[in-house]
Motif scaffolding. Structure first.
Motif, PDB file in Angstrom:
ATOM      1  N   GLY A 210       0.798  -1.222   0.000  1.00  0.00           N
ATOM      2  CA  GLY A 210       0.000   0.000   0.000  1.00  0.00           C
ATOM      3  C   GLY A 210       0.829   1.270   0.000  1.00  0.00           C
ATOM      4  N   LEU A 211       0.184   2.359  -0.380  1.00  0.00           N
ATOM      5  CA  LEU A 211       0.834   3.672  -0.428  1.00  0.00           C
ATOM      6  C   LEU A 211      -0.218   4.746  -0.223  1.00  0.00           C
ATOM      7  N   GLN A 212       0.113   5.745   0.576  1.00  0.00           N
ATOM      8  CA  GLN A 212      -0.766   6.895   0.745  1.00  0.00           C
ATOM      9  C   GLN A 212       0.056   8.100   1.189  1.00  0.00           C
ATOM     10  N   GLU A 213      -0.532   9.274   1.081  1.00  0.00           N
ATOM     11  CA  GLU A 213       0.125  10.485   1.582  1.00  0.00           C
ATOM     12  C   GLU A 213      -0.327  10.720   3.011  1.00  0.00           C
ATOM     13  N   HIS A 214       0.641  10.807   3.921  1.00  0.00           N
ATOM     14  CA  HIS A 214       0.328  10.981   5.339  1.00  0.00           C
ATOM     15  C   HIS A 214       1.043  12.233   5.843  1.00  0.00           C
ATOM     16  N   ARG A 215       0.265  13.248   6.187  1.00  0.00           N
ATOM     17  CA  ARG A 215       0.820  14.526   6.662  1.00  0.00           C
ATOM     18  C   ARG A 215       1.835  15.100   5.671  1.00  0.00           C
ATOM     19  N   GLY A 216       1.472  15.011   4.409  1.00  0.00           N
ATOM     20  CA  GLY A 216       2.304  15.592   3.370  1.00  0.00           C
ATOM     21  C   GLY A 216       3.497  14.759   2.948  1.00  0.00           C
ATOM     22  N   LYS A 217       3.620  13.540   3.496  1.00  0.00           N
ATOM     23  CA  LYS A 217       4.764  12.689   3.162  1.00  0.00           C
ATOM     24  C   LYS A 217       4.277  11.290   2.772  1.00  0.00           C
ATOM     25  N   PRO A 218       5.058  10.563   1.945  1.00  0.00           N
ATOM     26  CA  PRO A 218       4.640   9.215   1.544  1.00  0.00           C
ATOM     27  C   PRO A 218       4.721   8.216   2.691  1.00  0.00           C
ATOM     28  N   ARG A 219       3.699   7.399   2.794  1.00  0.00           N
ATOM     29  CA  ARG A 219       3.711   6.275   3.748  1.00  0.00           C
ATOM     30  C   ARG A 219       3.435   4.992   2.966  1.00  0.00           C
ATOM     31  N   LEU A 220       4.324   4.013   3.090  1.00  0.00           N
ATOM     32  CA  LEU A 220       4.170   2.724   2.430  1.00  0.00           C
ATOM     33  C   LEU A 220       3.905   1.665   3.490  1.00  0.00           C
ATOM     34  N   TRP A 221       3.286   0.576   3.075  1.00  0.00           N
ATOM     35  CA  TRP A 221       3.122  -0.537   3.997  1.00  0.00           C
ATOM     36  C   TRP A 221       3.024  -1.859   3.237  1.00  0.00           C
ATOM     37  N   VAL A 222       3.455  -2.916   3.924  1.00  0.00           N
ATOM     38  CA  VAL A 222       3.312  -4.285   3.439  1.00  0.00           C
ATOM     39  C   VAL A 222       2.545  -5.040   4.511  1.00  0.00           C
ATOM     40  N   LYS A 223       1.347  -5.484   4.145  1.00  0.00           N
ATOM     41  CA  LYS A 223       0.454  -6.121   5.109  1.00  0.00           C
ATOM     42  C   LYS A 223       0.139  -7.536   4.659  1.00  0.00           C
TER      43      LYS A 223
END
Length: 406
Positions: A326-339
């Motif tokens: 996954g990928l999203q913008e969090h507080r103006g910065k990229p956040r990635l995750w592997v779930k």
């Protein structure tokens, strides 16, 4: 008939006297006001003088009793004032230093350091400047010191209040650690490179023996099993050596980052693992933003992060499960995750999960081995990018690794 001049009336005489008295009173009041103002001004000056004297005494106490070397220098680097710690540091009496230029005590190879300080403070007008340099004692020995100089006004001029800290022990420790690190790196590089050759030969010989056994039905099943074990051991050893060399390369080289479309980047990395996921009966999915999201990364290095996280998810997720990138913008910065929907990670293992050669590492659900370096390498790469990595997981409830980038 003689006419006499008219005499002033009592009323006009009284009025004149009253006016004169008022004027005198006004003058007296003004004099009293001025006297009071003068007394207040004198009192204020006295307080200011006392405060200044106290400030000077405090400065003198700190200056003279400080364990750090302290001196005051003029724009031409002449020592105007020096404390006992500084004198002891150089091996002179204080009076032997006052009036001399600091360049007289600088190591010949480090005199340019003081010219740089002089330029930064008095020409570039920096309020303060710090450097590390080398000074020479009275006995001819030299020592390293950290110098911090601050400009301050004094009687129409600007002087440099300078603090010196002897950092010889720190420098020696740094040099010793560097020698130790270099020696370890050399041994590690030689060992890993020297081991790769023999392991490759063993793997090649095992492959040749397997080919020789073809057609020898009586010996094939048992011998083929043993040779398969040999080949698997060689693969594991090679993987470990590659990880060790990779860690050394991370320590030795900087990252060259470039603007990268993370949507396209993540899609490409997930495709690499589709075959492995299919073989294990797992589904790969993505949760990406509608619009492009960019970050400055080193694509080759950061690929290793995602590969390690996805590979771990493949090892610990039972058939029928799902792994999501996954990928999203969090507080103006990229956040990635592997779930994943796998077996999860016990909370007691969370604290040491990102450590080198993690002693609590586990084999995968199908017996896959790990080197104990995968998550350590992932954290190192993420931190080299200025980001952070962490996980959320409960046993039997899957795991999710998050990465925040700058």
């Amino acid at each position: 008939m003689i006419c006499l001049p008219a005499m002033p009336s009592d009323d006009s005489s009284s009025s004149a006297n009253t006016s004169s008295l008022e004027q005198e009173n006004q003058v007296l009041r003004e004099e009293i006001r001025l006297l009071r103002q003068g007394k207040k001004a004198t009192a204020r000056r006295r307080v200011q003088q006392e405060q200044y004297a106290q400030s000077q005494e405090r400065f003198r106490t700190v200056f003279e009793n400080s364990p750090l070397g302290q001196k005051i220098i003029t724009p031409d680097l002449t020592i105007r004032q020096v404390n006992q710690a500084m004198a002891d540091m150089l091996g002179y009496a204080t009076e032997e230093l006052i009036g001399h230029k600091i360049l007289e005590f600088a190591h010949p190879d480090h005199r340019p350091d003081w010219h740089e300080l002089q330029t930064k403070l008095w020409e570039h007008r920096l309020p303060n400047f710090t450097l590390q340099t080398c000074l020479v004692r009275a006995d001819g020995s030299s020592f390293w010191c950290q110098v911090t100089s601050v400009l301050f006004p004094d009687e129409g001029a600007e002087l440099g209040y300078t603090v010196l800290e002897d950092i010889s022990e720190r420098k020696k420790l740094e040099a010793d650690l560097k020698r130790l690190y270099d020696a370890q790196e050399t041994i590690l590089q030689l060992t890993t490179h020297d081991l790769k050759g023999p392991i490759a030969h063993i793997e090649l010989l095992a492959d040749l023996l397997q080919r020789e056994l073809v057609g020898r039905a009586a010996l094939l099943p048992e011998m083929a099993h043993y040779l398969t074990l040999v080949q698997q051991s060689c693969i594991q050893a090679n993987t470990l050596l590659q990880d060790i060399l990779y860690v050394g390369d991370l320590d030795a080289h900087g990252l060259h980052k470039q603007a990268t479309d993370l949507n396209a980047f993540l899609t490409a990395r997930l495709e690499v693992h589709e075959l492995a996921a299919k073989e294990k009966g797992l589904q790969l999915s993505q949760e990406l933003p509608a619009g492009p999201l960019h970050a400055r990364i080193n694509p080759a290095k950061f690929s290793r992060v995602l590969d390690n996280l996805i590979s771990n998810a493949l090892k610990f997720t039972p058939a029928g499960g799902t792994i999501t990138l996954g990928l999203q913008e969090h507080r103006g910065k990229p956040r990635l995750w592997v779930k994943d929907t796998g077996i999860g990670i016990p909370s007691k293992l969370h604290g040491s999960l990102f450590e080198k050669f993690n002693p609590t590492r586990r084999a995968g659900l199908h017996g896959e081995t790990t080197t104990g370096l995968g998550l350590f390498i992932a954290r190192q790469i993420v931190e080299l990018h200025g980001g952070c990595i962490w996980l959320e997981s409960r046993e039997q409830e899957g795991a999710c690794f998050f990465i925040d980038l700058l």
